[in-house]
Enzyme design. Structure first.
Site, short mmCIF file in Angstrom:
data_model
loop_
_atom_site.label_atom_id
_atom_site.label_comp_id
_atom_site.label_asym_id
_atom_site.label_seq_id
_atom_site.Cartn_x
_atom_site.Cartn_y
_atom_site.Cartn_z
N CYS A 384 0.97 -1.39 -0.08
CA CYS A 384 0.23 0.39 0.01
C CYS A 384 0.82 1.44 0.32
CB CYS A 384 -0.83 -0.03 1.29
SG CYS A 384 -2.45 1.06 1.13
N HIS A 510 -3.68 -4.86 0.19
CA HIS A 510 -2.85 -5.35 1.32
C HIS A 510 -2.93 -7.52 1.36
CE1 HIS A 510 -3.24 -1.84 3.85
NE2 HIS A 510 -3.63 -1.69 3.22
N GLU A 512 -1.43 -9.21 3.21
CA GLU A 512 -1.25 -9.54 4.67
C GLU A 512 -2.73 -9.74 4.97
OE1 GLU A 512 -0.97 -6.68 4.00
OE2 GLU A 512 -1.13 -4.94 5.43
N1 GLN Z 1 -1.91 6.51 2.43
C1 GLN Z 1 -2.22 6.05 1.88
C2 GLN Z 1 -3.66 6.03 0.76
O1 GLN Z 1 -4.47 6.27 1.78
C3 GLN Z 1 -2.31 4.23 1.70
C4 GLN Z 1 -3.37 3.56 2.57
C5 GLN Z 1 -2.38 2.58 3.32
O2 GLN Z 1 -1.14 2.05 3.12
N2 GLN Z 1 -3.39 1.62 3.72
O3 GLN Z 1 -3.75 5.64 -0.46
#
Ligand code: GLN
Length: 536
Positions: A384, A510, A512
């Protein structure tokens, strides 16, 4: 009144952090292994609607379900143990309960009545508990009540449990988790806190059926007798819960104490088959006898509180077992990394993961970390925000777009390689408004990711507002950073990879959240595999 689904409530006393989530997940695992269909639900007594707006320092990681619910991290344990997905219905907070009661009041559904904690809030709680039961899919619903018995904020929950115990007499039981501390000066385990905690429950009208006693030492027969006698539970319902080396030992410890049998007996359910835990045991065997060892640097800004990255560290445990390797994590604070110290800070790491996150704190350290991994050809995994940092780093240092950034940090930056999705631009509410939950993704055949998954079509969970800016895609691909995963409907870039690098993968989603003991996540498995090969 009879009900086809059985309910097991898990409460906690004496202190917080006794591990109700792990006990609940372990019991569920044992019942599942006997052939029952089980789910676990967590009721959280705080007033936030969900943990989505909470800083990880408050309650650790925010876990995300397929249906896009932002939930308590215990749901991650439930999924990792049971290998079945949870949903919005598996996590309810006081905020959500009140919100829905107040919405009903505004719609006039209470027909002019005074709306009160009892019965309206307690009814709403009981309804939420039974939503999962009424689905007809589960034989047993385990409901974990967050907080500690005696807290003001958990009173309505305990009252709802009392009412359900009374209404569904034979279909509900209560397991109370307590602490039996060891007093070194006296050289003794002490049962008094447990007795008091049970008294507190009794004052609220709830007699626990089973006591799970957290202890650092063996609970001998005398102590068990004493607890049984003073707390009105049968002797076999005093369960010892000793500290374990790993949370994955707990199901077997609970099996040795016959927790599952006692539960089934009290619910008048047949014990069915002896639990089949072959997979679980072989996982544990391999976990405890690794053939090699690697060290991964986990670079994030919440590393002081390791619970902030719970699903990632558990995914490494699963992936390590798949590769018969012990994965050590070196926790590295992104704020501490600078251009001048990056080499010495990251020296000796076998692989690097740059963690998800929000906001500007520590982001330059993350970008420096990516540069180090790319230039030194250290296997790299960015998740992310970690993937977004990899994109920014490549833009700045390879494409020479020196002002490249994400519009999350510099709104009017000259090279917005990561920018906000159009549909996010008018959103002003912070809660539940990100791109959340499962989305499909198509992978490029032959890429690292398609090799890892062994398929070209996947679905993974998201939690973010910003995206790779496709205006720059051609420039990236021409220079060696490829988009190897795209959303089939929108064309959004979900995965980037570097050519000419042992293993450099960034995912907008994600992975994970989907790693379990039975199904270690393919990307974590492939990452550790690459790390091992690279080490040789
Ligand atoms: N802050 C980033 C976004 O909103 C990444 C979010 C995250 O890592 N979960 O796109």
């Amino acid at each position: 009144m009879s009900n086809s689904t059985k309910y097991v409530f898990v409460t906690g006393g004496v202190t917080s952090s006794l591990g109700k989530g792990i006990i609940s997940a372990s019991l569920a695992k044992l019942l599942q292994a006997r052939g029952y269909s089980v789910t676990i639900q967590k009721l959280d007594p705080y007033i936030n609607i969900d943990p989505g707006t909470l800083n990880p320092y408050e309650h650790g990681e925010c876990f995300v379900t397929d249906d896009g619910a932002e939930t308590d991290l215990d749901l991650g344990h439930y999924e990792r143990f049971l290998n079945t997905p949870t949903s919005q219905a598996n996590n309810v907070t006081t905020g959500r309960i009140y919100q829905s009661v107040i919405d009903k009041e505004r719609r006039g559904e209470f027909l002019g009545k005074t709306v009160q904690v009892i019965p309206h809030i307690t009814n709403e709680i009981k309804e939420r508990i039974q939503i999962l039961g009424k689905k007809g899919t589960y034989d047993i619903v385990i409901t974990e009540i967050g907080g500690t018995v005696g807290d003001i904020e958990s009173l309505p929950y305990v009252e709802a449990v009392r009412q359900m115990m009374w209404e569904f007499e034979n279909d509900c039981i209560v397991i109370h988790l307590t602490l039996v501390p060891y007093l070194r000066a006296a050289g003794e385990l002490k049962t008094k806190p447990t007795q008091h905690s049970v008294k507190q429950l009794l004052e609220l009208g709830v007699q626990p059926d089973i006591l799970c006693c957290r202890t650092e030492y063996e609970l001998d027969l005398n102590l068990r007798r004493k607890i049984a006698q003073f707390c009105n539970v049968s002797l076999n319902a005093v369960i010892e819960s000793r500290d374990a080396d790993t949370i994955y030992d707990v199901p077997l410890l609970m099996q040795a104490e016959e927790l599952d049998k006692v539960v089934l007996d009290k619910l008048s359910l047949p014990t069915k088959s002896i639990p089949n835990l072959d997979n679980w045991k072989s996982f544990l065997r391999r976990l405890k006898a690794p053939k090699s060892e690697v060290t991964i640097g986990l670079v994030g800004k919440y590393v002081e509180l390791k619970d902030s990255y719970k699903s990632i560290s558990e995914s490494f445990i699963h992936a390590g077992v798949s590769n018969e390797a012990k994965v050590n994590i070196r926790w590295i604070h992104s704020e501490k990394i600078t251009r001048s110290n990056v080499d010495s800070e990251l020296k000796g790491l076998d692989g690097i993961l740059v963690a998800p996150g929000f906001g500007s704190r520590g982001i330059s350290g993350k970008i420096e970390t990516v540069r180090y991994a790319r230039e030194n050809k250290v296997p790299f995994f960015g998740i992310c925000l970690g993937m977004q940092c990899a994109v920014i780093e490549f833009a700045r240092n390879v494409l020479s777009l020196t002002e490249a950034h994400t519009t999350e940090i510099v709104n009017d930056c000259k090279a917005p390689v990561i920018s906000m999705m159009e549909e996010q631009k008018d959103i002003s509410n912070m809660g539940g408004t990100m791109r959340l939950g499962a989305y499909k993704c198509n992978l490029t055949p032959g890429s690292h990711v398609s090799t890892a998954y062994n398929t070209d079509s996947i679905s993974e969970r998201h939690r973010h507002r910003y995206e790779f800016n496709n205006d720059y895609l051609e420039q990236f691909e021409e220079n060696g950073m490829k988009a190897t995963g795209r959303n089939p409907e929108t064309g959004l870039v979900e995965v980037i990879e570097l050519e000419d690098h042992p293993w450099f993968v960034g995912t907008q989603f994600h992975p994970e959240y989907k790693s379990t003991v039975d199904n270690p996540h393919p990307l974590f498995v492939a990452f550790i595999d690459a790390v091992l090969k690279n080490k040789k």
